[in-house]
Design a protein around this motif. Structure first.
Motif, PDB file in Angstrom:
ATOM      1  N   VAL A 196      -8.142  -0.624  -0.125  1.00  0.00           N
ATOM      2  CA  VAL A 196      -7.386   0.090   0.895  1.00  0.00           C
ATOM      3  C   VAL A 196      -7.150  -0.778   2.124  1.00  0.00           C
ATOM      4  CG1 VAL A 196      -8.118   2.395   0.175  1.00  0.00           C
ATOM      5  CG2 VAL A 196      -9.503   1.126   1.825  1.00  0.00           C
ATOM      6  N   ILE A 236      -8.137   8.827  -2.510  1.00  0.00           N
ATOM      7  CA  ILE A 236      -8.843   7.548  -2.575  1.00  0.00           C
ATOM      8  C   ILE A 236     -10.070   7.753  -3.469  1.00  0.00           C
ATOM      9  CG2 ILE A 236     -10.084   5.826  -1.209  1.00  0.00           C
ATOM     10  CD1 ILE A 236      -7.067   5.947  -0.626  1.00  0.00           C
ATOM     11  N   THR A 237     -10.337   6.795  -4.339  1.00  0.00           N
ATOM     12  CA  THR A 237     -11.510   6.868  -5.205  1.00  0.00           C
ATOM     13  C   THR A 237     -12.342   5.596  -5.053  1.00  0.00           C
ATOM     14  OG1 THR A 237     -10.292   5.962  -7.082  1.00  0.00           O
ATOM     15  CG2 THR A 237     -10.340   8.351  -6.889  1.00  0.00           C
ATOM     16  N   ILE A 296      -1.295  -0.771  -4.155  1.00  0.00           N
ATOM     17  CA  ILE A 296      -0.674  -0.411  -5.435  1.00  0.00           C
ATOM     18  C   ILE A 296       0.004  -1.613  -6.102  1.00  0.00           C
ATOM     19  CG2 ILE A 296      -0.366   2.017  -4.856  1.00  0.00           C
ATOM     20  CD1 ILE A 296       2.633   1.292  -4.273  1.00  0.00           C
ATOM     21  N   THR A 318       0.838  -1.194   0.000  1.00  0.00           N
ATOM     22  CA  THR A 318       0.000   0.000   0.000  1.00  0.00           C
ATOM     23  C   THR A 318       0.873   1.245   0.000  1.00  0.00           C
ATOM     24  OG1 THR A 318      -0.159   0.119   2.416  1.00  0.00           O
ATOM     25  CG2 THR A 318      -1.851  -1.167   1.262  1.00  0.00           C
ATOM     26  N   LYS A 364      -3.494   2.894   0.044  1.00  0.00           N
ATOM     27  CA  LYS A 364      -4.172   2.302  -1.100  1.00  0.00           C
ATOM     28  C   LYS A 364      -3.295   1.189  -1.684  1.00  0.00           C
ATOM     29  CE  LYS A 364      -4.630   5.233  -4.501  1.00  0.00           C
ATOM     30  NZ  LYS A 364      -5.096   6.163  -5.554  1.00  0.00           N
ATOM     31  N   ASP A 398     -11.111   1.698  -5.302  1.00  0.00           N
ATOM     32  CA  ASP A 398      -9.777   1.436  -4.759  1.00  0.00           C
ATOM     33  C   ASP A 398      -9.855   0.391  -3.654  1.00  0.00           C
ATOM     34  OD1 ASP A 398      -8.536   3.305  -6.370  1.00  0.00           O
ATOM     35  OD2 ASP A 398      -8.441   4.853  -4.827  1.00  0.00           O
ATOM     36  N   SER A 431      -2.155  11.782  -2.264  1.00  0.00           N
ATOM     37  CA  SER A 431      -2.909  10.698  -2.887  1.00  0.00           C
ATOM     38  C   SER A 431      -4.381  10.797  -2.513  1.00  0.00           C
ATOM     39  CB  SER A 431      -2.345   9.333  -2.482  1.00  0.00           C
ATOM     40  OG  SER A 431      -2.477   9.142  -1.102  1.00  0.00           O
ATOM     41  N   ARG A 488     -12.537  -2.901  -0.281  1.00  0.00           N
ATOM     42  CA  ARG A 488     -12.732  -2.047  -1.448  1.00  0.00           C
ATOM     43  C   ARG A 488     -13.632  -0.868  -1.074  1.00  0.00           C
ATOM     44  NH1 ARG A 488     -11.304  -3.029  -6.313  1.00  0.00           N
ATOM     45  NH2 ARG A 488     -11.180  -5.287  -5.975  1.00  0.00           N
TER      46      ARG A 488
END
Length: 96
Positions: A39, A33-34, A90, A25, A88, A37, A31, A52
């Motif tokens: 997390v 969060i959307t 990655i 993460t 998040k 994503d 950054s 999610r």
């Protein structure tokens, strides 16, 4: 900026992630969060969880859920404060 490694435990994110998989993460002040994503969260009742993002509020708080239909219901987690989000996802690695 913070980068962390977590090991998946359990099946709540199956079929996306499996028990024993690893995720990396990333979190920084810049950054965002959307919705959609994945997390890592430090939850007061459930401890460290990977979920999610399903809904996002203007103040940065969010609602989360597992990908597995048999996962703990979204309503059980409640509203997640942005300060509870550790980062998040990655990167994902599977030992299989």
């Amino acid at each position: 900026m913070k980068i962390k490694l977590f090991k998946i435990s359990g099946e709540s994110m199956h079929p996306t992630y499996f028990d024993g998989d690893y995720v990396v993460t990333w979190r920084s002040r810049l950054s965002k969060i959307t919705i959609g994503d994945v997390v890592a969260i430090d939850h007061p009742s459930y401890g460290l969880i990977i979920k999610r993002v399903t809904e996002l509020n203007a103040n940065g708080s969010c609602f989360v859920a597992g990908d597995n239909p048999n996962s703990t219901p979204q309503s059980s987690f409640g509203l997640i404060d942005k300060n509870q989000v550790l980062g998040k996802v990655i990167y994902h690695s599977s030992p299989r």
